[in-house]
Scaffold this motif. Structure first.
Motif, PDB file in Angstrom:
ATOM      1  N   ALA A  67      71.861  77.692  10.004  1.00 39.91           N
ATOM      2  CA  ALA A  67      71.808  77.516   8.542  1.00 39.91           C
ATOM      3  C   ALA A  67      70.358  77.387   8.081  1.00 39.91           C
ATOM      4  O   ALA A  67      69.933  78.025   7.103  1.00 39.91           O
ATOM      5  N   HIS A 169      72.412  72.261   2.104  1.00 43.44           N
ATOM      6  CA  HIS A 169      73.205  72.408   3.331  1.00 43.44           C
ATOM      7  C   HIS A 169      73.819  71.059   3.671  1.00 43.44           C
ATOM      8  O   HIS A 169      73.146  70.028   3.584  1.00 43.44           O
ATOM      9  N   SER A 195      75.864  75.928   2.120  1.00 42.69           N
ATOM     10  CA  SER A 195      76.353  76.118   3.487  1.00 42.69           C
ATOM     11  C   SER A 195      76.808  74.768   4.028  1.00 42.69           C
ATOM     12  O   SER A 195      76.295  73.718   3.611  1.00 42.69           O
ATOM     13  N   LEU A 212      80.389  77.336  10.821  1.00 46.15           N
ATOM     14  CA  LEU A 212      79.410  77.381   9.739  1.00 46.15           C
ATOM     15  C   LEU A 212      80.096  78.145   8.604  1.00 46.15           C
ATOM     16  O   LEU A 212      80.665  79.224   8.854  1.00 46.15           O
TER      17      LEU A 212
END
Ligand SMILES: Cc1ncc(COP(=O)(O)O)c(C=O)c1O
Length: 345
Positions: A67, A169, A195, A212
């Protein structure tokens, strides 16, 4: 000897149902996208998290690293908690492999990053400065006590990040514990994130693997970087089959682990020589200290507990973390309390 293993939820072995599904899994070469079980796992993960796409990765560490490598260029800066797994426990991967610089800021006792601190850490446009590119949250926040972050807080961080053209993230290694503890849908918790990484191999009891999730474009690039890191796997449906059971069945039972963590904490509060953290547990982690009058240190107590058949994790010389999971039943909780009593007697 079969130990009662409270060191972590990473110790969970696959359930009998998982072993059966793994034996029967339909497989193909996943690098060619030919593995139907992996394809299904990725579809289910994306759907549950409310994102466009998902990628099966070997570990949480690799998921977080991918990520960061997708979101950031070399020399960019990432705002992370000083007590976050990404900053403390991922071997400096972002710097070593991505040329990415962490900007660590204090975690508040409730696991959050103060919005003012995030704002103050965003670099101004200046030729001398790195470019701030990303904010990372950890939900549940492990070192702060396994504490869940709320959807409302995450929304505020998401708004702040996006307002400054930053990505968000979430290290959601235990995001399903967070959702269960707050009785909210997991997709609500991660809605503002660009993400999210979450682990199948912790409280969800799969033997290996993390996911992910994010937008289609993000995942396409992530797939490329996973290959670059050597994480392209082949007939990995044998493992993904267990992950599907994690998502379809195990996510629904996490409140049992939380209830047992509470029972364990309540029992240990009665044991002379132990001081359980005031609000612990929030989810499946009980944090406690040895009281000052106990002469032995946490490592010596850990050894004695092992003699009683209980494995615990010393955080430092006076502190423990105990984690409940699928393989810890009511009897294991009782035996652990009794073992601590005998050890400290
Ligand atoms: C909060 C958090 N993030 C990420 C990870 C990394 O997961 P893995 O051990 O699968 O690399 C862990 C592992 O314990 C974790 O606790």
């Amino acid at each position: 000897m079969e130990y009662i293993d409270l060191r972590s939820d990473t110790v969970t072995k696959p359930t009998p149902e998982m072993r059966e599904a793994m034996a029967e899994a339909e497989v193909g070469d996943d690098v060619y996208r030919d593995d139907p079980t992996v394809n299904r796992l990725e579809e289910v993960a994306a759907e549950k998290l409310g994102k466009e796409a998902a990628l099966f990765v070997p570990s949480g560490t690799m998921g977080n690293l991918i990520a960061l490598l997708v979101h950031c260029q070399r020399g960019d800066e990432v705002i992370v908690g000083k007590l976050s797994h990404i900053y403390l426990n991922e071997a400096g991967g972002m710097s070593a492999l991505g040329g990415i610089q962490p900007c660590p800021i204090q975690n508040q006792p409730d696991g959050t990053l103060a919005l003012d601190d995030v704002l103050a850490s965003i670099r101004s446009e200046d030729v001398h400065h790195p470019i701030t590119r990303l904010v990372c949250l950890e939900n549940t926040q492990n070192i702060c006590g396994g504490v869940p972050l709320t959807a409302e807080y995450t929304r505020q961080v998401g708004d702040l990040a996006h307002h400054h053209d930053l990505f968000l993230h979430i290290d959601g290694a235990r995001i399903f514990n967070s959702a269960a503890a707050q009785n909210v849908a997991v997709n609500e918790l991660v809605e503002p994130a660009d993400s999210v990484m979450f682990c199948l191999s912790k409280g969800l009891a799969a033997p290996v693997g993390s996911m992910l999730v994010g937008g289609q474009k993000f995942i396409t690039r992530a797939r490329h970087i996973r290959k670059m890191l050597g994480g392209g796997m082949r007939q990995v449906g044998v493992i993904a089959a267990a992950g599907l059971i994690s998502l379809e069945r195990m996510a629904r039972r996490l409140s049992e682990d939380h209830a047992r963590a509470k029972k364990l904490a309540d029992g240990l509060r009665q044991v002379k020589g132990l001081v359980v953290d005031a609000n612990s547990p929030f989810t499946n982690m009980v944090y406690l200290n040895l009281s000052e009058d106990v002469p032995a240190d946490a490592h010596q107590i850990t050894q004695k507990m092992k003699d009683f058949g209980v494995l615990v994790d010393p955080e430092n010389t006076r502190r423990f973390r105990l984690v409940t999971h699928y393989w810890i039943d009511d009897q294991a909780v009782e035996q652990t309390i009794s073992a601590f009593k005998q050890t400290l007697n």
